[in-house]
Design a protein around this motif. Structure first.
Motif, PDB file in Angstrom:
ATOM      1  N   GLY A 237       0.900  -0.717   0.135  1.00  0.00           N
ATOM      2  CA  GLY A 237       0.228   0.402   0.207  1.00  0.00           C
ATOM      3  C   GLY A 237       0.641   1.028   0.547  1.00  0.00           C
ATOM      4  N   PRO A 238       0.335   2.138   0.041  1.00  0.00           N
ATOM      5  CA  PRO A 238      -1.496   3.098  -0.350  1.00  0.00           C
ATOM      6  C   PRO A 238      -1.362   2.017  -1.770  1.00  0.00           C
ATOM      7  CG  PRO A 238       0.339   4.547  -1.205  1.00  0.00           C
ATOM      8  CD  PRO A 238       0.604   3.675  -0.185  1.00  0.00           C
ATOM      9  N   LEU A 239      -3.018   1.229  -1.509  1.00  0.00           N
ATOM     10  CA  LEU A 239      -3.622   0.920  -3.318  1.00  0.00           C
ATOM     11  C   LEU A 239      -4.886   1.121  -3.365  1.00  0.00           C
ATOM     12  CD1 LEU A 239      -2.409  -2.880  -3.068  1.00  0.00           C
ATOM     13  CD2 LEU A 239      -1.447  -1.001  -4.923  1.00  0.00           C
ATOM     14  N   ALA A 240      -4.930   1.899  -4.660  1.00  0.00           N
ATOM     15  CA  ALA A 240      -6.451   2.389  -4.499  1.00  0.00           C
ATOM     16  C   ALA A 240      -7.425   0.839  -4.818  1.00  0.00           C
ATOM     17  CB  ALA A 240      -6.356   3.211  -5.840  1.00  0.00           C
ATOM     18  N   PHE A 241      -8.408   1.237  -4.213  1.00  0.00           N
ATOM     19  CA  PHE A 241      -9.371  -0.350  -4.369  1.00  0.00           C
ATOM     20  C   PHE A 241      -9.424  -0.774  -5.958  1.00  0.00           C
ATOM     21  CE2 PHE A 241     -13.635  -2.171  -5.397  1.00  0.00           C
ATOM     22  CZ  PHE A 241     -14.090  -3.069  -4.256  1.00  0.00           C
ATOM     23  N   ASP A 242      -9.479  -0.310  -6.710  1.00  0.00           N
ATOM     24  CA  ASP A 242      -9.502  -1.257  -8.433  1.00  0.00           C
ATOM     25  C   ASP A 242      -7.977  -2.257  -8.433  1.00  0.00           C
ATOM     26  OD1 ASP A 242      -8.006   1.464  -8.444  1.00  0.00           O
ATOM     27  OD2 ASP A 242      -8.660   1.255 -10.623  1.00  0.00           O
ATOM     28  N   ASN A 243      -6.676  -1.196  -7.824  1.00  0.00           N
ATOM     29  CA  ASN A 243      -5.639  -2.180  -8.516  1.00  0.00           C
ATOM     30  C   ASN A 243      -5.463  -3.202  -6.644  1.00  0.00           C
ATOM     31  OD1 ASN A 243      -3.778   0.009  -6.540  1.00  0.00           O
ATOM     32  ND2 ASN A 243      -4.512   1.207  -8.172  1.00  0.00           N
ATOM     33  N   ALA A 244      -6.201  -3.086  -6.028  1.00  0.00           N
ATOM     34  CA  ALA A 244      -5.978  -4.188  -4.558  1.00  0.00           C
ATOM     35  C   ALA A 244      -6.610  -5.199  -5.283  1.00  0.00           C
ATOM     36  CB  ALA A 244      -6.492  -4.043  -3.420  1.00  0.00           C
ATOM     37  N   ILE A 245      -7.849  -5.074  -5.426  1.00  0.00           N
ATOM     38  CA  ILE A 245      -8.329  -6.454  -6.168  1.00  0.00           C
ATOM     39  C   ILE A 245      -8.576  -6.947  -7.938  1.00  0.00           C
ATOM     40  CG2 ILE A 245     -10.616  -5.958  -4.433  1.00  0.00           C
ATOM     41  CD1 ILE A 245     -12.182  -5.595  -7.259  1.00  0.00           C
ATOM     42  N   SER A 246      -8.169  -5.563  -8.829  1.00  0.00           N
ATOM     43  CA  SER A 246      -8.473  -6.219  -9.850  1.00  0.00           C
ATOM     44  C   SER A 246      -6.854  -6.031 -10.441  1.00  0.00           C
ATOM     45  CB  SER A 246      -9.268  -5.164 -10.775  1.00  0.00           C
ATOM     46  OG  SER A 246      -8.969  -5.065 -12.460  1.00  0.00           O
ATOM     47  N   ARG A 247      -6.143  -7.609 -10.807  1.00  0.00           N
ATOM     48  CA  ARG A 247      -5.006  -7.579 -11.457  1.00  0.00           C
ATOM     49  C   ARG A 247      -4.957  -6.704 -13.178  1.00  0.00           C
ATOM     50  NH1 ARG A 247       0.007  -7.500  -9.824  1.00  0.00           N
ATOM     51  NH2 ARG A 247       0.115  -5.727 -11.473  1.00  0.00           N
ATOM     52  N   GLU A 248      -6.028  -6.740 -13.785  1.00  0.00           N
ATOM     53  CA  GLU A 248      -5.568  -5.829 -14.594  1.00  0.00           C
ATOM     54  C   GLU A 248      -5.833  -4.644 -14.768  1.00  0.00           C
ATOM     55  OE1 GLU A 248      -7.629  -8.454 -13.683  1.00  0.00           O
ATOM     56  OE2 GLU A 248      -8.802  -9.107 -15.280  1.00  0.00           O
ATOM     57  N   ALA A 249      -6.466  -3.635 -13.405  1.00  0.00           N
ATOM     58  CA  ALA A 249      -6.288  -2.348 -13.260  1.00  0.00           C
ATOM     59  C   ALA A 249      -4.286  -2.405 -12.568  1.00  0.00           C
ATOM     60  CB  ALA A 249      -6.890  -1.984 -12.046  1.00  0.00           C
ATOM     61  N   ALA A 250      -4.005  -3.349 -12.362  1.00  0.00           N
ATOM     62  CA  ALA A 250      -3.137  -2.745 -11.708  1.00  0.00           C
ATOM     63  C   ALA A 250      -1.469  -2.717 -12.902  1.00  0.00           C
ATOM     64  CB  ALA A 250      -2.387  -3.860 -10.358  1.00  0.00           C
ATOM     65  N   ASP A 251      -1.744  -3.694 -13.913  1.00  0.00           N
ATOM     66  CA  ASP A 251      -1.002  -3.600 -15.093  1.00  0.00           C
ATOM     67  C   ASP A 251      -1.127  -2.627 -15.670  1.00  0.00           C
ATOM     68  OD1 ASP A 251      -0.005  -6.608 -13.911  1.00  0.00           O
ATOM     69  OD2 ASP A 251      -2.115  -7.896 -15.226  1.00  0.00           O
ATOM     70  N   ALA A 252      -2.592  -2.099 -15.430  1.00  0.00           N
ATOM     71  CA  ALA A 252      -2.547  -0.681 -15.844  1.00  0.00           C
ATOM     72  C   ALA A 252      -1.818   0.728 -15.843  1.00  0.00           C
ATOM     73  CB  ALA A 252      -3.571  -0.631 -16.498  1.00  0.00           C
ATOM     74  N   LYS A 253      -1.128   0.348 -14.196  1.00  0.00           N
ATOM     75  CA  LYS A 253      -1.458   1.525 -13.556  1.00  0.00           C
ATOM     76  C   LYS A 253       0.712   0.733 -13.617  1.00  0.00           C
ATOM     77  CE  LYS A 253      -4.937   3.754 -12.021  1.00  0.00           C
ATOM     78  NZ  LYS A 253      -5.221   4.226 -10.563  1.00  0.00           N
ATOM     79  N   HIS A 254       0.693  -0.411 -14.460  1.00  0.00           N
ATOM     80  CA  HIS A 254       2.133  -0.473 -13.763  1.00  0.00           C
ATOM     81  C   HIS A 254       2.965  -1.118 -12.387  1.00  0.00           C
ATOM     82  CE1 HIS A 254       2.669   0.075 -18.828  1.00  0.00           C
ATOM     83  NE2 HIS A 254       2.105   1.328 -18.241  1.00  0.00           N
ATOM     84  N   ILE A 255       2.229  -1.955 -11.900  1.00  0.00           N
ATOM     85  CA  ILE A 255       2.246  -1.133 -10.434  1.00  0.00           C
ATOM     86  C   ILE A 255       2.567  -3.035  -9.962  1.00  0.00           C
ATOM     87  CG2 ILE A 255       1.188  -2.015  -8.242  1.00  0.00           C
ATOM     88  CD1 ILE A 255      -0.642   0.145  -9.173  1.00  0.00           C
ATOM     89  N   GLU A 256       3.873  -3.031  -9.939  1.00  0.00           N
ATOM     90  CA  GLU A 256       4.061  -4.397  -9.244  1.00  0.00           C
ATOM     91  C   GLU A 256       4.022  -5.292  -7.895  1.00  0.00           C
ATOM     92  OE1 GLU A 256       6.036  -6.294 -11.914  1.00  0.00           O
ATOM     93  OE2 GLU A 256       6.008  -4.713 -13.801  1.00  0.00           O
ATOM     94  N   SER A 257       3.312  -5.791  -7.596  1.00  0.00           N
ATOM     95  CA  SER A 257       3.009  -5.667  -6.340  1.00  0.00           C
ATOM     96  C   SER A 257       2.102  -7.693  -6.500  1.00  0.00           C
ATOM     97  CB  SER A 257       1.827  -5.352  -5.351  1.00  0.00           C
ATOM     98  OG  SER A 257       1.713  -5.252  -4.419  1.00  0.00           O
ATOM     99  N   LYS A 258       2.589  -8.685  -5.280  1.00  0.00           N
ATOM    100  CA  LYS A 258       1.841  -9.209  -5.047  1.00  0.00           C
ATOM    101  C   LYS A 258       0.882  -9.857  -4.318  1.00  0.00           C
ATOM    102  CE  LYS A 258       6.453 -12.046  -3.301  1.00  0.00           C
ATOM    103  NZ  LYS A 258       7.156 -12.494  -2.739  1.00  0.00           N
TER     104      LYS A 258
END
Length: 330
Positions: A237-258
């Motif tokens: 964190g911090p993580l917004a709700f969308d990239n916390a539950i959606s791998r697609e949203a995290a990838d779109a924002k280039h977030i590298e996270s387990k």
């Protein structure tokens, strides 16, 4: 507005944020928890001021599932009247007579302190009446851990159970309080079989911003985990709700996270955000919920007036599983 060509929904389309091909049967994962709990010995649960239909029905339904041995604490006449109105038999059920809701809460806490009860369930009384008795200095059920609430949510378009905290107790938690909120949720995750839960520390954005205190606290909690102040979990964190539950949203924002896209636990920045989030999942997302208050000497089922009998049964199962969890050596 008409849809453009190629954008019509199909029978197999699914929300892009989902990681399941289709919605599973509602409540299936919570039902599995109840079945798991039925293999354990029932626990003695004090049901405080069960003077309405749902409180009595929930306690007896949990008993009939083999989850609890209920002790009903409150005005005997009102409890028996609620049972008659619901068509529920109280034969063989212990009733501890108390003149009113405050006295019922005090008696329930005392029964826990004397070792007669393993858990508590809120009936038809206000939350502050119960929690005042629980946190009372010297006579309550406080430990060195801050008390917090954890929702366990079965959202049919998410690929596993989701824990949301804190949506009921701590209004504007400090950093130290958030540490305990996380630790309580991690303890519950371990109890229900998640060996190393992934904890998403929510904010409005996924970058640390000086003007948004929750992002700074999220970063600090992650460093606490690095230093062993929070153990047994993967934090991000911090993580917004969308990239916390959606791998697609995290990838779109280039977030590298387990954690991103695969969170087990969502930690809200404050009570308002957590409460809104949990209720959105229920009323818009078709989710089913259960929940516990943790951090006291025993788990507490903190029901609301909107909770149906099934929710009370599953929450009783959670309390039973948590009570029987393996304890770490001191």
């Amino acid at each position: 507005m008409s849809q453009s060509a190629g954008c019509e929904p199909t029978a197999t389309s699914r929300p892009p944020w989902s990681m399941v091909a289709q919605a599973r049967t509602r409540g299936a994962l919570l039902d599995a928890l109840v079945r798991r709990a039925q293999a354990l010995p029932p626990i003695r649960m004090g049901v405080i001021h069960p003077c309405d239909a749902r409180s009595v029905e929930g306690a007896i339904a949990a008993r009939d599932k083999g989850l609890i041995v209920p002790t009903l604490i409150g005005p005997r006449a009102k409890i028996e009247a609620a049972a008659r109105a619901s068509g529920v038999s109280l034969e063989g059920v212990e009733i501890v007579d108390a003149p009113h809701s405050h006295a019922a809460a005090d008696q329930a806490v005392e029964l826990v302190r004397r070792g007669r009860l393993h858990a508590l369930m809120k009936g038809a009384l206000h939350t502050d009446e119960l929690m005042t008795a629980v946190i009372r200095d010297g006579a309550g059920l406080r430990t060195d851990r801050r008390i917090s609430h954890v929702f366990v949510i079965d959202a049919p378009y998410y690929h596993k159970l989701l824990l949301v905290t804190d949506a009921a107790i701590n209004i504007a938690p400090t950093l130290d309080t958030k540490r305990d909120i996380v630790r309580n949720a991690v303890d519950l995750a371990h109890a229900i079989g998640i060996e190393r839960p992934k904890v998403a520390l929510l904010s409005a954005v996924e970058t640390v911003e000086g003007k948004i205190p929750s992002t700074i606290e999220a970063a600090a909690l992650c460093k606490m985990a690095d230093r062993g102040q929070i153990a047994g979990a993967e934090l991000d964190g911090p993580l917004a709700f969308d990239n916390a539950i959606s791998r697609e949203a995290a990838d779109a924002k280039h977030i590298e996270s387990k954690v991103a896209g695969d969170a087990d636990i969502l930690v809200a920045p404050d009570l308002e955000a957590g409460n809104i989030l949990a209720k959105q999942l229920v009323f818009l997302g078709g989710a089913d919920t259960a929940g516990l208050v943790l951090g006291a000497r025993v788990p507490i089922v903190l029901t609301s007036r909107a909770d149906d009998v099934d929710s009370r049964v599953v929450s009783s199962a959670l309390a039973q599983i948590f009570t029987h969890r393996p304890r770490a050596a001191p």
